[in-house]
Each structure stands twice: as C-alpha cells, then as structure tokens.
Design a protein around this motif. Sequence first.
Motif, PDB file in Angstrom:
ATOM      1  N   LEU A  24       0.805  -1.216   0.000  1.00 39.92           N
ATOM      2  CA  LEU A  24       0.000   0.000   0.000  1.00 39.92           C
ATOM      3  C   LEU A  24       0.838   1.266   0.000  1.00 39.92           C
ATOM      4  O   LEU A  24       0.315   2.366   0.184  1.00 39.92           O
ATOM      5  N   ASP A  25       2.132   1.119  -0.233  1.00 35.93           N
ATOM      6  CA  ASP A  25       3.003   2.280  -0.352  1.00 35.93           C
ATOM      7  C   ASP A  25       2.870   2.837  -1.771  1.00 35.93           C
ATOM      8  O   ASP A  25       3.099   2.125  -2.741  1.00 35.93           O
ATOM      9  N   PRO A  26       2.480   4.120  -1.906  1.00 37.78           N
ATOM     10  CA  PRO A  26       2.332   4.689  -3.259  1.00 37.78           C
ATOM     11  C   PRO A  26       3.603   4.602  -4.097  1.00 37.78           C
ATOM     12  O   PRO A  26       3.535   4.618  -5.331  1.00 37.78           O
ATOM     13  N   ALA A  27       4.763   4.472  -3.442  1.00 35.64           N
ATOM     14  CA  ALA A  27       6.018   4.352  -4.188  1.00 35.64           C
ATOM     15  C   ALA A  27       6.227   2.938  -4.724  1.00 35.64           C
ATOM     16  O   ALA A  27       7.153   2.695  -5.498  1.00 35.64           O
ATOM     17  N   ASP A  28       5.378   1.998  -4.311  1.00 33.12           N
ATOM     18  CA  ASP A  28       5.523   0.602  -4.719  1.00 33.12           C
ATOM     19  C   ASP A  28       4.170   0.097  -5.209  1.00 33.12           C
ATOM     20  O   ASP A  28       3.568  -0.779  -4.607  1.00 33.12           O
ATOM     21  N   PRO A  29       3.628   0.656  -6.294  1.00 33.97           N
ATOM     22  CA  PRO A  29       2.261   0.332  -6.702  1.00 33.97           C
ATOM     23  C   PRO A  29       2.111  -1.098  -7.202  1.00 33.97           C
ATOM     24  O   PRO A  29       2.902  -1.572  -8.010  1.00 33.97           O
ATOM     25  N   GLU A  30       1.104  -1.776  -6.665  1.00 38.09           N
ATOM     26  CA  GLU A  30       0.736  -3.123  -7.101  1.00 38.09           C
ATOM     27  C   GLU A  30       1.963  -4.019  -7.331  1.00 38.09           C
ATOM     28  O   GLU A  30       2.236  -4.460  -8.453  1.00 38.09           O
ATOM     29  N   PRO A  31       2.708  -4.279  -6.269  1.00 36.13           N
ATOM     30  CA  PRO A  31       3.918  -5.085  -6.423  1.00 36.13           C
ATOM     31  C   PRO A  31       3.612  -6.483  -6.959  1.00 36.13           C
ATOM     32  O   PRO A  31       2.548  -7.035  -6.717  1.00 36.13           O
ATOM     33  N   ASP A  32       4.575  -7.028  -7.670  1.00 40.86           N
ATOM     34  CA  ASP A  32       4.404  -8.324  -8.320  1.00 40.86           C
ATOM     35  C   ASP A  32       4.818  -9.441  -7.366  1.00 40.86           C
ATOM     36  O   ASP A  32       5.774 -10.175  -7.606  1.00 40.86           O
ATOM     37  N   ARG A  33       4.086  -9.551  -6.262  1.00 38.60           N
ATOM     38  CA  ARG A  33       4.329 -10.621  -5.285  1.00 38.60           C
ATOM     39  C   ARG A  33       3.047 -10.841  -4.513  1.00 38.60           C
ATOM     40  O   ARG A  33       2.191  -9.950  -4.441  1.00 38.60           O
ATOM     41  N   LEU A  34       2.902 -12.016  -3.954  1.00 42.54           N
ATOM     42  CA  LEU A  34       1.701 -12.329  -3.191  1.00 42.54           C
ATOM     43  C   LEU A  34       1.785 -11.670  -1.818  1.00 42.54           C
ATOM     44  O   LEU A  34       2.754 -11.874  -1.083  1.00 42.54           O
ATOM     45  N   ILE A  35       0.775 -10.896  -1.482  1.00 42.53           N
ATOM     46  CA  ILE A  35       0.681 -10.263  -0.168  1.00 42.53           C
ATOM     47  C   ILE A  35      -0.593 -10.759   0.490  1.00 42.53           C
ATOM     48  O   ILE A  35      -1.698 -10.573  -0.030  1.00 42.53           O
ATOM     49  N   THR A  36      -0.449 -11.423   1.629  1.00 41.79           N
ATOM     50  CA  THR A  36      -1.570 -12.038   2.325  1.00 41.79           C
ATOM     51  C   THR A  36      -1.747 -11.393   3.698  1.00 41.79           C
ATOM     52  O   THR A  36      -0.960 -10.534   4.112  1.00 41.79           O
ATOM     53  N   LEU A  37      -2.759 -11.838   4.420  1.00 38.67           N
ATOM     54  CA  LEU A  37      -2.922 -11.405   5.807  1.00 38.67           C
ATOM     55  C   LEU A  37      -1.689 -11.766   6.628  1.00 38.67           C
ATOM     56  O   LEU A  37      -1.220 -10.979   7.460  1.00 38.67           O
ATOM     57  N   ASP A  38      -1.120 -12.945   6.382  1.00 38.02           N
ATOM     58  CA  ASP A  38       0.101 -13.345   7.093  1.00 38.02           C
ATOM     59  C   ASP A  38       1.226 -12.332   6.867  1.00 38.02           C
ATOM     60  O   ASP A  38       2.008 -12.054   7.781  1.00 38.02           O
ATOM     61  N   THR A  39       1.330 -11.796   5.654  1.00 37.04           N
ATOM     62  CA  THR A  39       2.355 -10.793   5.349  1.00 37.04           C
ATOM     63  C   THR A  39       2.203  -9.590   6.274  1.00 37.04           C
ATOM     64  O   THR A  39       3.180  -9.105   6.858  1.00 37.04           O
ATOM     65  N   HIS A  40       0.989  -9.092   6.408  1.00 38.66           N
ATOM     66  CA  HIS A  40       0.743  -7.912   7.233  1.00 38.66           C
ATOM     67  C   HIS A  40       0.904  -8.218   8.717  1.00 38.66           C
ATOM     68  O   HIS A  40       1.380  -7.377   9.492  1.00 38.66           O
TER      69      HIS A  40
END
Length: 225
Positions: free
Chosen positions: A38-54
């Motif tokens: 959700l960083d505007p400097a890193d839009p829609e990164p090409d990696r899986l982001i899950t609840l576990d990530t957060h």
Amino acid sequence: MDVVLVPGANHGGWWYRPVVEELEARGHRAHAVTLDGLDPADPEPDRLITLDTHVRQLVDVVSALPGPAVVLGHSYAGSVLSGAADVVPDRFRSLLYVDAFVPDDGESCWSMTLPWEREWFVEGSGRTGAYVDPLPFFDDRADAHPLATLTQRSRLTGAWRTVADKHYVLAASAEWAARSPFVAVADRLRADPSWVVHDLDETHNVLRTGPDALVGVLDRVLGSA
C-alpha cells in the motif's frame, strides 16, 4: 508511551497524520504504519501479499520498540492486530480496535462482513484480479488493496486474548450504523467484561471531522497505561 497506528484497507500511514501530530504534542511516540503493498512508491507489487504478510510486518514493528505498545487498528486492520498479538502478546500494552473486525480463528474479512462489502471485493478486484480498487468516495491518496489479505483466514491460538487491556471503538452515527458490519461486533463485546466499548458519533471514516474524537479515546487508554 509508544502508540502504533495501523490503517484499514486501501489506506496508508498518511491517514493518521493528524492523530500522530496530536499524540506527539502530548509527548507520546506515534508510529503510523503503511502496510505492505500500500506504499504509493511501490504500486501493485508483483508478489503475493496475504494477511500473514501484514501480521508479520506488525510483529516486526512492535518487536522493535523499547517496550509494550498501545496498538490501534482500523477496519481491516483488526485482523492484523489479532494476528500479531497472537504471536507476541507481551509486546502489546493495549489493543484498540476502531470500527474493526475482531476475528476468531478461521475467520476472514470476507466471512465476517456483509454482502454489500463482498460485492465490492469482487467488483473492485476485477481490474487486476489481485488488488481491490478503492471505493469512489475514498481519499484521493487511497491505493488498491491486496485481495488475499481480505480472503485469507486468520490463524489464531487465542494468545491475543491474554492482552489485558482491550478496547473497541464503534462508529455509531446513524448514517453509517444502518449498513455497518461492526454494530454486531460491538454488541457482542459489550457483554464481555474483558472489553471496554466506546461509541463515537462518527462514520466509518472516523477522521472525517478531524482527530479529536479518536484522540479523546486514546487519551483515556493512554491515561491508564
């Protein structure tokens, strides 16, 4: 006292700027988190982001602080709070859920919310298949939110419940309460003596009218910390 502020879906740490300024003026150390993806400097990164990530990200944040912190999460971030507090409950002085999900083990934001919001998850992710676009009335700075964080089930042992100081803040304005998925959450927690429930005459965007109402709740929580 360290205060960690975790935003809800589509929002970043910028959302809490007025609260950060008020808390720091009172002598506290405020940390507004921008969750991964959700960083505007890193839009829609090409990696899986899950609840576990957060959850892992918040565990890292609170573990780096000098002592247990008061940690606040809005909306979606309730699932992040519970997940991180389940891993390192000793790093949480207080848990403060602001118009937020409070999951049990195996529940997801998808399973806990109402049909209108599930429809948004589906329609909002149609552009990418992986990110849920902000609703039209969100702040202009809002970004697309990783879909998997909203559909992954929480993994909880129950250790998070050992955090003694637990608060729930309900946005109870009439215009929002009629369609809120959180009224039932607050009603359930009112019957639990281990929780303190606060009602604010605000919409889900509790900062729409400024930081005073939320900072007032934080003042009460911090006064007992």
